[in-house]
Each structure stands twice: as structure tokens, then as C-alpha cells.
Write a protein that holds these residues in place. Structure first.
Motif, PDB file in Angstrom:
ATOM      1  N   ILE A 121       0.861  -1.175   0.000  1.00  0.00           N
ATOM      2  CA  ILE A 121       0.000   0.000   0.000  1.00  0.00           C
ATOM      3  C   ILE A 121       0.905   1.236   0.000  1.00  0.00           C
ATOM      4  O   ILE A 121       2.094   1.139   0.285  1.00  0.00           O
ATOM      5  N   ALA A 122       0.325   2.378  -0.310  1.00  0.00           N
ATOM      6  CA  ALA A 122       1.109   3.611  -0.379  1.00  0.00           C
ATOM      7  C   ALA A 122       1.559   4.047   1.019  1.00  0.00           C
ATOM      8  O   ALA A 122       0.861   3.816   2.015  1.00  0.00           O
ATOM      9  N   LYS A 123       2.699   4.692   1.071  1.00  0.00           N
ATOM     10  CA  LYS A 123       3.187   5.262   2.323  1.00  0.00           C
ATOM     11  C   LYS A 123       2.287   6.432   2.728  1.00  0.00           C
ATOM     12  O   LYS A 123       1.988   7.305   1.923  1.00  0.00           O
ATOM     13  N   PHE A 124       1.854   6.440   3.978  1.00  0.00           N
ATOM     14  CA  PHE A 124       0.985   7.505   4.465  1.00  0.00           C
ATOM     15  C   PHE A 124       1.819   8.622   5.090  1.00  0.00           C
ATOM     16  O   PHE A 124       2.734   8.368   5.867  1.00  0.00           O
ATOM     17  N   ILE A 125       1.489   9.888   4.747  1.00  0.00           N
ATOM     18  CA  ILE A 125       2.204  11.033   5.306  1.00  0.00           C
ATOM     19  C   ILE A 125       1.301  11.850   6.226  1.00  0.00           C
ATOM     20  O   ILE A 125       1.599  12.028   7.405  1.00  0.00           O
ATOM     21  N   THR A 126       0.186  12.336   5.711  1.00  0.00           N
ATOM     22  CA  THR A 126      -0.700  13.156   6.532  1.00  0.00           C
ATOM     23  C   THR A 126      -2.074  13.239   5.891  1.00  0.00           C
ATOM     24  O   THR A 126      -2.238  12.935   4.698  1.00  0.00           O
ATOM     25  N   ALA A 127      -3.077  13.668   6.665  1.00  0.00           N
ATOM     26  CA  ALA A 127      -4.432  13.835   6.144  1.00  0.00           C
ATOM     27  C   ALA A 127      -5.246  14.671   7.118  1.00  0.00           C
ATOM     28  O   ALA A 127      -4.976  14.670   8.328  1.00  0.00           O
ATOM     29  N   GLN A 168      -0.271   1.235 -18.336  1.00  0.00           N
ATOM     30  CA  GLN A 168       0.949   1.642 -19.037  1.00  0.00           C
ATOM     31  C   GLN A 168       2.096   0.689 -18.707  1.00  0.00           C
ATOM     32  O   GLN A 168       3.207   1.099 -18.390  1.00  0.00           O
ATOM     33  N   PHE A 169       1.833  -0.595 -18.813  1.00  0.00           N
ATOM     34  CA  PHE A 169       2.816  -1.620 -18.459  1.00  0.00           C
ATOM     35  C   PHE A 169       3.859  -1.799 -19.557  1.00  0.00           C
ATOM     36  O   PHE A 169       3.586  -1.589 -20.738  1.00  0.00           O
ATOM     37  N   SER A 170       5.058  -2.209 -19.159  1.00  0.00           N
ATOM     38  CA  SER A 170       6.108  -2.494 -20.132  1.00  0.00           C
ATOM     39  C   SER A 170       6.027  -3.927 -20.632  1.00  0.00           C
ATOM     40  O   SER A 170       6.592  -4.264 -21.669  1.00  0.00           O
ATOM     41  N   SER A 171       5.321  -4.783 -19.898  1.00  0.00           N
ATOM     42  CA  SER A 171       5.078  -6.161 -20.327  1.00  0.00           C
ATOM     43  C   SER A 171       3.847  -6.669 -19.592  1.00  0.00           C
ATOM     44  O   SER A 171       3.504  -6.187 -18.509  1.00  0.00           O
ATOM     45  N   THR A 172       3.182  -7.649 -20.186  1.00  0.00           N
ATOM     46  CA  THR A 172       2.009  -8.206 -19.517  1.00  0.00           C
ATOM     47  C   THR A 172       2.414  -8.927 -18.237  1.00  0.00           C
ATOM     48  O   THR A 172       1.632  -9.000 -17.286  1.00  0.00           O
ATOM     49  N   TRP A 173       3.640  -9.468 -18.192  1.00  0.00           N
ATOM     50  CA  TRP A 173       4.130 -10.108 -16.965  1.00  0.00           C
ATOM     51  C   TRP A 173       4.188  -9.082 -15.840  1.00  0.00           C
ATOM     52  O   TRP A 173       3.745  -9.353 -14.719  1.00  0.00           O
ATOM     53  N   GLN A 174       4.724  -7.904 -16.139  1.00  0.00           N
ATOM     54  CA  GLN A 174       4.804  -6.843 -15.126  1.00  0.00           C
ATOM     55  C   GLN A 174       3.414  -6.450 -14.643  1.00  0.00           C
ATOM     56  O   GLN A 174       3.191  -6.264 -13.437  1.00  0.00           O
ATOM     57  N   MET A 175       2.465  -6.351 -15.568  1.00  0.00           N
ATOM     58  CA  MET A 175       1.106  -5.949 -15.207  1.00  0.00           C
ATOM     59  C   MET A 175       0.451  -6.981 -14.297  1.00  0.00           C
ATOM     60  O   MET A 175      -0.143  -6.647 -13.260  1.00  0.00           O
ATOM     61  N   VAL A 176       0.548  -8.259 -14.661  1.00  0.00           N
ATOM     62  CA  VAL A 176      -0.052  -9.313 -13.844  1.00  0.00           C
ATOM     63  C   VAL A 176       0.638  -9.391 -12.487  1.00  0.00           C
ATOM     64  O   VAL A 176      -0.016  -9.613 -11.459  1.00  0.00           O
ATOM     65  N   ASN A 177       1.938  -9.164 -12.458  1.00  0.00           N
ATOM     66  CA  ASN A 177       2.659  -9.163 -11.184  1.00  0.00           C
ATOM     67  C   ASN A 177       2.180  -8.018 -10.291  1.00  0.00           C
ATOM     68  O   ASN A 177       2.041  -8.175  -9.069  1.00  0.00           O
ATOM     69  N   ALA A 178       1.907  -6.864 -10.890  1.00  0.00           N
ATOM     70  CA  ALA A 178       1.390  -5.728 -10.123  1.00  0.00           C
ATOM     71  C   ALA A 178       0.009  -6.058  -9.545  1.00  0.00           C
ATOM     72  O   ALA A 178      -0.296  -5.699  -8.398  1.00  0.00           O
ATOM     73  N   ASN A 204      -7.401   1.830  -9.501  1.00  0.00           N
ATOM     74  CA  ASN A 204      -6.992   1.745  -8.103  1.00  0.00           C
ATOM     75  C   ASN A 204      -5.876   0.738  -7.858  1.00  0.00           C
ATOM     76  O   ASN A 204      -5.572   0.395  -6.711  1.00  0.00           O
ATOM     77  N   ILE A 205      -5.278   0.256  -8.938  1.00  0.00           N
ATOM     78  CA  ILE A 205      -4.047  -0.536  -8.844  1.00  0.00           C
ATOM     79  C   ILE A 205      -2.993   0.207  -9.657  1.00  0.00           C
ATOM     80  O   ILE A 205      -3.195   0.454 -10.848  1.00  0.00           O
ATOM     81  N   VAL A 206      -1.913   0.596  -9.032  1.00  0.00           N
ATOM     82  CA  VAL A 206      -0.860   1.311  -9.743  1.00  0.00           C
ATOM     83  C   VAL A 206       0.456   0.556  -9.605  1.00  0.00           C
ATOM     84  O   VAL A 206       0.670  -0.174  -8.633  1.00  0.00           O
ATOM     85  N   MET A 207       1.313   0.745 -10.589  1.00  0.00           N
ATOM     86  CA  MET A 207       2.603   0.063 -10.600  1.00  0.00           C
ATOM     87  C   MET A 207       3.675   0.927  -9.953  1.00  0.00           C
ATOM     88  O   MET A 207       3.732   2.136 -10.169  1.00  0.00           O
ATOM     89  N   VAL A 208       4.521   0.264  -9.181  1.00  0.00           N
ATOM     90  CA  VAL A 208       5.700   0.892  -8.599  1.00  0.00           C
ATOM     91  C   VAL A 208       6.869  -0.021  -8.956  1.00  0.00           C
ATOM     92  O   VAL A 208       7.076  -1.049  -8.315  1.00  0.00           O
ATOM     93  N   GLY A 209       7.608   0.344 -10.013  1.00  0.00           N
ATOM     94  CA  GLY A 209       8.619  -0.569 -10.533  1.00  0.00           C
ATOM     95  C   GLY A 209       7.938  -1.777 -11.151  1.00  0.00           C
ATOM     96  O   GLY A 209       6.986  -1.658 -11.922  1.00  0.00           O
ATOM     97  N   GLU A 211       6.420  -3.982  -9.311  1.00  0.00           N
ATOM     98  CA  GLU A 211       5.392  -4.406  -8.378  1.00  0.00           C
ATOM     99  C   GLU A 211       4.197  -3.457  -8.437  1.00  0.00           C
ATOM    100  O   GLU A 211       4.153  -2.540  -9.247  1.00  0.00           O
ATOM    101  N   GLY A 212       3.223  -3.695  -7.588  1.00  0.00           N
ATOM    102  CA  GLY A 212       2.031  -2.866  -7.600  1.00  0.00           C
ATOM    103  C   GLY A 212       1.526  -2.604  -6.201  1.00  0.00           C
ATOM    104  O   GLY A 212       1.885  -3.309  -5.247  1.00  0.00           O
TER     105      GLY A 212
END
Length: 426
Positions: A121-127, A168-178, A204-209, A211-212
Motif C-alpha cells: 500500500i502507499a506510504k501515508f504522510i498526513t491527512a 501503461q505496463f512495459s510487459s504483460t508479466w509486469q502488469m499481472v505481477n502488479a 486503483n491498482i498502480v505500478m511501482v517498478g 510491483e504494484g
């Protein structure tokens, strides 16, 4: 007289968000332009957030939102910005929205998720809720279907993780892994924090490297806690990703299996619209409309049919990448049991307990996670260069239909054309 008073009123009275202040120069502005990759002519604004727990005030510099929900006259005006953190000089994500007061603030959910050790999950900073200059929290009411007012609170959330759109995946493997990583986040949230996301969707699923992460927890709900009555009169989620079971039932409880079914529709949407396949524009448009279709105001039947015809559905898409097709065949075959697929009917005739077991497993994460994990072990697939493409869709289907209504918005969260223009500009 009214217009005279309006024209002479303070900006905040006329609806201007005075908590966004123009930044015209200075060291911070220059640094913000550098890290946000902006031109000298791009406007900058400084915005503050006073944490609703620590009461600490932090400042951020933004340009324009990379989402487009706020341009639509309905909805809650959600805007998401890549922001320069004036404290750490890092790039963060700032979300400005009008939250429904009956829902638990998203920042509180993030605090709970992190406290319970939820992964991916995303790092939380403030809200915090946002106040006027005088300090009063900003509110507005909108009418629901029952004509009772729904109170909204102006709200800001800052996250320390900025990802890339799943499409905006670079490969379908990367997308499924995310997607697998996001599924693990969902699994953790349910088993460790007792929280159900309730809005699993492509946005609501985004890629980070490679991973996702699973984002946007504002519609989530604690499992087995709180009132049994609905918090709103509409179905929660993004229409084309809501489970067929929920769409076909008026008083059906939202369960874990419904969210897991939404992951299936995320993968299917990517397969049809962004992966390399043999569909022509007419057939592609026809399949996409299956996720939006309704009959007498009730949706879900076409989705259920797609799942029950698992092999035919996946074959019809004609994916270039066979391992991706194998993933879809596996999960479609599983969820077909939920809607009385031929396999479910045959199994029920032989062994009713075994047939029930096939349906019950759909409420657990391990089988779906196992399908993805086993497929991703394919090293040939991992090495393939099969990045995303924007497949042609008939003009009439380029924008959302009324059937694609999302409780938070009626427009897609990310503007594809804006993303493309922005990448070309830089």
C-alpha cells in the motif's frame, strides 16, 4: 442586489479555494519545478495540510491535477496532484476531495492498515479535513436518491508513493505481477486489519517498478463492524468492475469474493483494451460493453455469462501472450462456478459438497493468488517485450456511458489523452 453582494464578497464566499495560494518565485518554487519536471511558465500553488491527529501543518507545492474527475459537474471534485514536499523535497501525491461524512476518513484507514502491517500500500504522510480561513471545516450537502441530504467534508490526503497507471505496463508479466501485489494488499487488509476495500478497479491498482500497490481506500469498510444498514443508497464501486452478483441483487451484502471478482474484471479490461490481441474494433467495443450493460436498470447478467463461458470468452479475446491467456482461463473457470457454469452444474450432479466447495473457495484469496503466482514463474513470459498498446475502440464507446457510473465519479480517474500529451511535452 444579490449579484452586487456576490461581486463584492470575499473570494472564499464566492467559492474560491483560498487554501491554494499562487507561488510566483523563490528557491522553493525553483526546486519544485525541477523535481516535478515543469516549465518556467507553469503555474505553481502552495497548499497546506494540518494533520488531524498530530495537528502538525505541512506545506506542498503543486501545478495541476493529473486526474480529471473534477472537471465533471457531478461527483465530489476529486483532484490528485504530484506535489513537491516542502519539508523533505520529495515528490509525493496530494489528493484533494470532498469525502462523504458517513465514510471513515481515508487517512484513518491508511493509519490502521500500516499499523497492522498490510503490505503493498502507499506510504501515508498526513491527512485532514480542510477549513476555511476562519477555521471552520468546509462542508456541502448533496441529495441522494431518497432526497435526503448527504454531507460532504473537504478533505486532503498526502501519500509518499507515486505510481504509474496499470495500463501503461512495459510487459504483460509486469502488469499481472502488479495485480498479484495488489491482491496481496487486499488479502492482508482482510485478514490482518479486517478491512474490505470495496472498490477494486483498473484505476486503483498502480505500478511501482515491477510491483504494484492497491490505492484509494476511501470506500472501504470494516468487516462485521458498524451498522448493518448501507452508508449510501447506491452500490459501492466502479460499475464495470463491480461483481455480477452485487449488480444483480438489491440487498446483497458486499463480500470478499465480490472484490476478488473485481480483480478478474481488471485483468480482462487490460486484456481487451491494452494488451496485444486479435480483436477488431467492433468486437472489442462489443466485449467492453458487456461490462456496462443493464436491463431495466439491473446489470451483471452479461458479466455472469462471460464468466460461465470461460474458455470461449478468453479465446474470443485472442491474446498474443499465451501465459496471460492461461491466467484468464484459470480465473474465469473458477468464478464461473459462482454463476452456475456447465462445470458447476456437472459437478453438482455428481457431488454437491464438492460443488459447494468450488463456490466457497471464491471467498478466499489463496486460490486466486496461487493462479497468478504459478503463472508468473514462467521466465520466458517475464523476458517478453509486450508492452501496452492503445487498442482501437469505436468512437461511440470512447467515453463512459451512463452504465459506467462510479459512486465517486462518472469519469475515469486517469485521462489517457492528457497523459499522452504530457509525456510528449516533456
Amino acid at each position: 442586489m444579490f449579484f452586487w453582494h456576490l461581486s463584492h464578497a470575499d473570494k472564499s464566499i464566492r467559492g474560491t479555494d483560498t487554501t491554494f495560494r499562487r507561488v510566483r518565485g523563490g528557491d522553493q518554487a525553483e526546486k519544485a519545478r525541477e523535481v516535478l519536471d515543469l516549465k518556467d511558465t507553469d503555474r505553481l500553488y502552495k497548499v497546506s495540510v494540518k494533520d488531524d491527529v498530530t495537528k502538525k501543518k505541512t506545506f506542498y507545492i503543486v501545478h495541476e491535477p493529473f486526474t480529471n474527475n473534477h472537471i465533471f459537474p457531478l461527483g465530489r471534485g476529486t483532484r490528485c496532484f504530484k506535489a513537491y514536499d516542502c519539508q523533505t523535497e520529495a515528490v509525493v501525491l496530494l489528493k484533494d476531495t470532498w469525502r462523504v461524512s458517513k465514510y471513515e476518513p481515508e487517512g484513518d484507514v491508511y493509519r490502521e492498515l500500516h499499523e497492522k502491517g498490510v503490505r503493498n500500500i502507499a506510504k501515508f504522510i498526513t491527512a485532514s479535513d480542510v477549513g476555511h480561513v476562519c477555521g471552520e471545516v468546509q462542508k456541502f450537502s448533496s441529495a441522494a436518491k431518497d432526497n435526503l441530504p448527504r454531507l460532504h467534508m473537504h478533505y486532503r490526503l498526502v501519500l509518499g508513493t507515486v505510481g504509474t497507471s496499470l495500463k501503461q505496463f512495459s510487459s504483460t508479466w509486469q502488469m499481472v505481477n502488479a495485480v498479484k501485489c495488489a491482491l496481496l494488499a487486499h488479502w492482508d487488509a482482510v485478514t490482518k486489519a479486517n478491512i474490505l476495500h470495496r472498490d477494486v478497479s483498473l484505476g486503483n491498482i498502480v505500478m511501482v517498478g515491477e510491483e504494484g500497490i492497491l490505492i484509494d481506500w476511501e470506500l472501504s469498510k470494516r468487516i462485521g463492524q458498524g451498522p448493518t444498514t448501507a452508508r449510501c443508497d447506491e452500490k459501492t464501486g466502479t460499475f464495470q468492475f463491480i461483481s455480477a452478483r452485487l449488480l444483480m441483487g438489491d440487498t446483497v451484502e458486499h463480500k470478499t469474493g465480490d472484490d476478488l471478482e473485481s480483480f478478474v474484471y481488471v485483468l480482462t479490461t487490460v486484456a481487451i483494451k491494452y494488451a496485444r490481441n486479435t480483436l477488431n474494433p467492433r468486437r472489442r467495443t462489443f466485449l467492453l460493453k458487456k461490462f456496462d450493460s443493464t436491463l431495466n436498470g439491473v446489470g451483471g447478467d452479461d458479466k455472469a455469462d462471460l464468466l460461465t463461458m470461460s474458455m470461449a470468452t478468453v479465446s474470443r479475446i485472442g491474446l498474443e501472450q499465451e501465459p496471460f491467456s492461461a491466467v484468464l482461463r484459470g480465473i474465469y473457470s473458477g468464478f464461473g462456478h459462482r454463476y452456475m457454469s456447465p462445470d458447476q452444474i456437472m459437478l453438482r450432479e455428481k457431488d454437491e459438497k464438492a460443488a459447494e466447495a468450488e463456490i466457497e473457495k471464491l471467498e478466499t484469496h489463496d486460490w486466486l493468488y496461487g493462479v497468478l503466482e504459478d503463472a508468473l514463474k514462467n521466465i520466458i513470459w517475464k523476458a517478453a517485450e509486450d508492452g501496452w498498446v492503445r487498442q482501437e475502440v469505436l468512437e461511440e464507446d470512447r467515453h463512459m456511458t451512463t452504465g459506467q457510473k462510479k459512486r465517486k465519479s462518472m469519469l475515469p480517474e486517469y485521462d489517457e489523452e492528457r497523459d499522452e500529451k504530457r509525456s510528449k511535452r516533456h
